[in-house]
Design an enzyme around this catalytic site. Structure first.
Site, mmCIF file in Angstrom:
data_model
loop_
_atom_site.group_PDB
_atom_site.id
_atom_site.type_symbol
_atom_site.label_atom_id
_atom_site.label_comp_id
_atom_site.label_asym_id
_atom_site.label_seq_id
_atom_site.Cartn_x
_atom_site.Cartn_y
_atom_site.Cartn_z
ATOM 1 N N ASP A 430 0.712 -1.229 -0.002
ATOM 2 C CA ASP A 430 -0.047 0.080 -0.205
ATOM 3 C C ASP A 430 1.015 1.093 -0.010
ATOM 4 O OD1 ASP A 430 -2.594 1.002 0.005
ATOM 5 O OD2 ASP A 430 -2.108 1.787 2.117
ATOM 6 N N GLU A 459 1.435 -0.613 -5.017
ATOM 7 C CA GLU A 459 0.404 0.227 -5.189
ATOM 8 C C GLU A 459 0.935 1.494 -5.739
ATOM 9 O OE1 GLU A 459 -3.537 2.859 -3.779
ATOM 10 O OE2 GLU A 459 -1.805 2.409 -2.389
ATOM 11 N N ASP A 526 -10.559 1.367 -4.450
ATOM 12 C CA ASP A 526 -10.311 2.922 -4.515
ATOM 13 C C ASP A 526 -10.834 3.576 -5.957
ATOM 14 O OD1 ASP A 526 -8.764 2.910 -2.150
ATOM 15 O OD2 ASP A 526 -6.923 2.320 -3.295
#
Ligand SMILES: [Ca+2]
Length: 786
Positions: A430, A459, A526
C-alpha cells in the site's frame, strides 16, 4: 555474426584481436574501442598509429584502407540502409550536407532522439540478451540499426541488429531490438537513418562520423540483476477481494451493528460482517471463474472496515477470523491452484498501533518516537495533527519513518512472519511510492529469502520506473492503463488513436518483465466500478473486459465486476458481493457459450438508457449479469490457454478514430494472436491488410481452416451469429463453409458480440484476401493462425 578479420598489415592489430586487451610486446592498452593504439614500441605499431592516429579511426596519410573481408567463410550481414560499422570506422561517413531548404530543420528533428543504457531503454531479457529501445520524434527516422560488440573485442567483430519500429505514441516512435553476446558485455552505438541522412548516436551524442569513443555501455548482464517475476503471476489472473464485503461465513464474529447483506449502500464506516471463512466458503466461485491469484486487502487487526489503519500487524482481525482461518484459507487456495497475496500497509500504521500509542502516552520519552515523523510533543491531533500522516492529515494513519532501523526490522519481520506461518505467496504494498527505496530493496531480499518465488506488487498510480528496476517490485498497479481504458471504453474522452497512443506510451515506460508483472485493472476498492464508469451499459463494460484480458500485463478482476456490480468511488465501490445468482434471468449458469440474447436480454440491457430510466440496473436488483459472468469465464480461460496472451509482446496494428476500432497483436507474427475491438454501437469493417501485416496469411492457406464454423459447443450461439454474419459481406460462418477451400490461414473467433446482449462463440476462416473482417457492435474478434 562475426565480421571481420585480421588486418594483414599489423602485428599489433592481430594481437589486439586476441581480446587480451593488451599487446604482449607492448604496454597494455586500455580496452577502449575503437581507440586501438597506444602501443608505439614497434615499427609497425608506430606506423599504424601514424596512419590512424590515436583516435582518428582514419589513416591520415593513405586514406581508407582496403575493405574488410569476412573470416571463416561468414558473409557480412546485409545491412539495409546502413553500412558495415567496421568499414564505416575506417572510411568515415561522408558528412551530410543540407541539400535543400528545410533540410536543416529536418536534421534538427532527427536530433530529437533518446537512448540511455538503462531502463526502460536498455535492460536484459536473459543472461545474454540485451533489449535496447531508441525513442525518436515521431516520423523522423526510417530505420535504426544497432552496431554492437564485446567491450573488449576489436571493432571488426562488431555485430549489427536492425531495430523494429515497435510502436508510436502521440509524439514518439519507439524502435526496439535485441543484442546478443556471450559473454554479455555490451558496447554499442546506433546508426540512424531518416531516408536522406545517416547519423550516429552514441553516449557522446549525435555525430555524422562514426563515433570513436563514448559508446553506450551495458558492461555485464549479471544473473543477480535479471528480472525474475514469478511465472505463476505472469501466467495468472488476479482476483481482488475486500474481505469485509465478499461473504459472511461466520456471523458469530460479526462486529456490532452490521448492516443486512443486501443493503447496497455502504458508508465509510459501515460493517457487513464479511470474513475469511466467507472467502473459504466461496472459493468455488473463484474456481469457476478460473482465476489463479487471490489478493486480499488488509486482514490484520484494525478498527476500520478497510483495515488500512493497522493496530496489530501480527494478528488477523478478529472480525475476519484468526491465524488458523487464514492458514486454512491459504491451504484451500493452494489446493485449488490459487496463490494468495496479502496487503502490506507499511507507509503508515493505525492510531492504536502499540508504538504510536506509546508515543502518544510518553511523548519524546517513548523508544518509538523515531518510528514516526513527529513535529512536536506532546502528540496532538487537533486542529491538525502535529505529525505526518497518510494523505491529508488523517490522524488515524500516522506515517511510519522507515529509515529507523528498529522499525525496519519490525516491518521486515512482519513480512517474513506471514509467509512462514501461513504460507502466503506475496505482498501487495500500500502507498508503495511514499516509502524509501532502500527499505523496499531490503523488503525484497527478506521476502524472497522466505519464499524464493514470492511476488511483490506496489500500489503506484503513476509512472513507476524507479520501483521497477528489478530490485524492488515485480510490478505495480498499472492505473495509467485503466485510465486509458476508461477514457476510451467508458467515458468516450479519447478516440481509438488516443487510446492506442496511451497504451504504447505505457508499454515503453517499463522494461518488458515489469510490464508483464504489473496488474491491469478496470477498477479497485479505490475507484468507481467499471460498470458504473460505463454508465451501466454492460456492452461497454464487456468490451473493456475483453481488452483487460487480452492486453499485456497481468489482469486483475475486482470482486463483483465479473457479474456486473456497480458502485461509485470509495466507499460505494465496496458494496457487499451479490450472491443471488439464481435471481439472474433465464439463460443463467448454463455453461460455456451462453448467449445474452433471447430471454436473457432483460439482464444484459442492450440499451443502457432504457435500463437506467427503469431504475432497474442489474446490481440494483441484486442479480448477476450472468452473460457477463460467462464472458469473463471464457476470457480467463482463453488467456490461460493462450501463450501469446499471457506472455506475448504487444503491437498496435490498427487504430481508426472514425470507426472507433482498435487492433493489436499479442506475440510474434508467426505465433501470435490478433485482437480486434469495435468500440461503437455499429458493426465495423477492419481492413485485413492492417491485421495480418506484410506477410499476412497468404501462401500458408490452402485447405486449412478446418475449424471453420466450429463454435464452442453451443449451437444456439453459433447459429445466431451465422444469421448475423449472413448479411455481413460474406464474413460470417455460413459463408465460411463455402470458402473453406480457399480460405486464408487464419481463423476469426467472436470474443464478444453485443448486437443483442452479450454473446460470443462463432468462428470462421479469414485471410488477407477477404479485404476486411466484420466486427460486431461493441464486439471483439480474436484472430489466430489456423
Ligand atoms: Ca462474519
Amino acid at each position: 555474426m562475426t565480421v571481420p578479420s585480421t588486418p594483414t598489415s599489423s602485428t599489433c592489430w592481430r594481437r589486439r584481436a586476441s581480446r587480451s586487451g593488451s599487446c604482449r610486446a607492448m604496454t597494455p592498452t586500455r580496452a577502449s574501442w575503437p581507440r586501438f593504439g597506444r602501443c608505439g614500441r614497434t615499427e609497425r605499431c608506430a606506423r599504424w598509429q601514424e596512419r590512424f592516429g590515436p583516435a582518428s579511426g582514419r589513416c591520415r596519410r593513405t586514406g581508407p584502407t582496403r575493405a574488410l573481408r569476412p573470416s571463416g567463410g561468414a558473409q557480412p550481414r546485409a545491412l539495409p540502409g546502413a553500412v558495415q560499422f567496421a568499414a564505416a570506422v575506417r572510411t568515415g561517413l561522408r558528412p551530410p550536407r543540407p541539400s535543400r531548404p528545410g533540410r536543416k530543420a529536418e536534421r534538427a528533428m532527427m536530433g530529437m532522439v533518446e537512448h540511455k543504457a538503462m531502463p526502460p531503454y536498455a535492460y536484459p531479457l536473459d543472461g545474454r540478451t540485451l533489449r535496447v529501445v531508441v525513442r525518436a520524434a515521431k516520423g523522423t527516422l526510417k530505420s535504426v540499426t544497432a552496431v554492437y560488440g564485446d567491450r573488449y573485442a576489436p571493432v571488426e567483430e562488431a555485430e549489427t541488429a536492425r531495430l523494429e519500429r515497435a510502436g508510436s505514441d502521440a509524439r514518439h516512435d519507439y524502435f526496439q531490438g535485441e543484442l546478443r553476446l556471450s559473454p554479455p558485455r555490451f558496447r554499442y552505438a546506433f546508426l540512424l537513418d531518416d531516408g536522406t541522412d545517416r547519423r550516429w548516436l552514441s553516449e557522446a551524442g549525435l555525430s555524422d562520423a562514426p563515433p570513436r569513443h563514448g559508446f553506450f555501455q551495458y558492461p555485464y548482464i549479471n544473473a543477480a540483476d535479471l528480472y525474475d517475476v514469478p511465472d505463476w503471476l505472469v501466467d495468472g489472473v488476479v482476483y481482488q477481494i475486500f474481505p469485509e464485503r465478499f461473504a459472511n461465513g461466520n456471523p458469530a464474529n460479526d462486529p456490532p451493528g452490521v448492516r443486512p447483506w443486501h443493503d447496497q449502500r455502504p458508508t465509510a464506516t459501515s460493517f457487513y460482517g464479511g470474513d475469511l471463512e466467507g472467502v473459504i466458503q466461496r472459493l468455488s466461485h473463484l474456481e469457476e471463474l478460473g482465476v489463479t491469484v487471490l489478493y486480499l486487502t488488509p486482514v490484520f487487526a484494525s478498527p476500520s472496515n478497510h483495515k488500512y489503519d493497522t493496530t496489530d500487524y501480527y494478528q488477523v482481525d478478529p472480525h475476519f477470523g484468526d491465524q488458523e482461518t487464514l492458514k486454512e484459507l491459504v491451504r484451500q487456495c493452494h489446493a485449488r491452484g490459487i496463490r494468495v497475496i496479502l496487503d502490506a500497509v507499511f507507509n503508515h500504521s493505525g492510531f492504536d498501533f502499540f508504538a504510536f500509542k506509546d508515543v502518544r502516552e510518553r511523548g519524546a520519552e517513548s523508544p518509538y518516537a523515531n518510528w514516526f515523523h513527529i513535529h512536536g510533543f506532546p502528540v496532538r491531533t487537533e486542529p491538525v495533527p502535529n505529525y505526518e500522516t497518510f494523505a491529508n492529515a488523517l490522524p488515524f494513519m500516522p506515517k511510519l519513518r522507515t529509515e529507523t532501523p528498529e522499525l525496519r526490522a519490525y516491518l521486515l519481520d512482519v513480512a517474513r512472519y506471514w509467509i512462514e506461518t501461513c504460507d502466503i505467496d506475496g505482498w501487495r504494498i500500500d502507498v508503495a511510492n511514499e516509502v524509501d527505496h532502500a527499505f523496499w530493496r531490503e523488503f525484497r531480499r527478506t521476502v524472497r529469502a522466505a519464499k524464493p518465488d514470492a511476488y511483490i506488487v506496489g500500489e503506484i498510480w503513476h509512472e513507476a520506473l524507479p520501483w521497477l528496476l528489478g530490485d524492488q517490485f515485480d510490478g505495480v498497479t498499472n492505473y495509467p492503463v485503466r485510465e486509458a481504458a476508461l477514457d476510451f471504453f467508458a467515458r468516450g474522452r479519447i478516440g481509438a488513436d488516443g487510446f492506442a497512443e496511451a497504451l504504447v506510451q505505457n508499454m515503453f515506460a517499463y522494461p518488458l518483465p515489469a510490464l508483464q508483472g504489473s496488474w491491469n485493472l478496470l477498477g479497485s476498492h479505490d475507484t468507481e466500478r467499471i460498470m458504473t464508469a460505463c454508465g451501466g451499459d454492460p456492452r461497454k463494460a464487456a468490451l473493456a473486459a475483453v481488452f483487460n484480458m487480452t492486453w499485456i500485463g497481468t489482469p486483475m478482476i475486482y470482486y463483483g465486476d465479473e457479474i456486473g456490480m456497480e458502485g461509485e468511488t470509495d466507499p460505494d465501490c465496496r458494496r457487499p458481493m451479490i450472491w443471488d445468482r439464481a435471481g439472474a434471468a433465464a439463460g443463467g449458469p448454463s455453461g460455456e457459450g451462453v448467449s445474452g440474447g433471447g430471454s436473457s436480454g432483460d439482464v444484459v440491457a442492450p440499451d443502457a438508457e432504457r435500463a437506467a430510466a427503469a431504475g432497474d440496473k442489474p446490481a440494483r436488483r441484486g442479480r448477476w449479469n450472468e452473460p457477463l459472468f460467462q464472458l469473463y469465464k471464457r476470457l480467463v480461460r482463453l488467456r490461460r490457454e493462450t501463450d501469446a496472451l499471457r506472455r506475448g509482446e504487444a503491437r498496435i496494428l490498427h487504430a481508426d478514430p472514425a470507426a472507433n476500432t482498435v487492433a493489436y497483436r499479442r506475440g510474434g507474427e508467426e505465433d501470435g494472436v490478433v485482437v480486434v475491438l469495435n468500440n461503437s454501437p455499429r458493426a465495423r469493417e477492419v481492413p485485413t491488410a492492417e491485421l495480418f501485416g506484410a506477410r499476412g496469411g497468404a501462401g500458408r492457406g490452402g485447405a486449412g481452416a478446418g475449424r471453420a464454423g466450429v463454435g464452442n459447443g453451443n449451437g444456439a450461439a453459433d447459429d445466431r451469429h451465422a444469421d448475423d454474419g449472413a448479411g455481413a459481406k460474406a464474413h460470417g460462418p455460413d459463408d465460411a463453409v463455402s470458402r473453406r477451400q480457399d480460405a486464408g490461414a487464419w481463423t476469426a473467433a467472436v470474443l464478444l458480440d453485443c448486437t443483442d446482449g452479450i454473446a460470443f462463440g462463432a468462428q470462421w476462416p479469414v485471410g488477407p484476401q477477404d479485404g476486411s473482417v466484420r466486427v460486431p457492435p461493441y464486439g471483439a474478434l480474436l484472430l489466430k493462425r489456423s
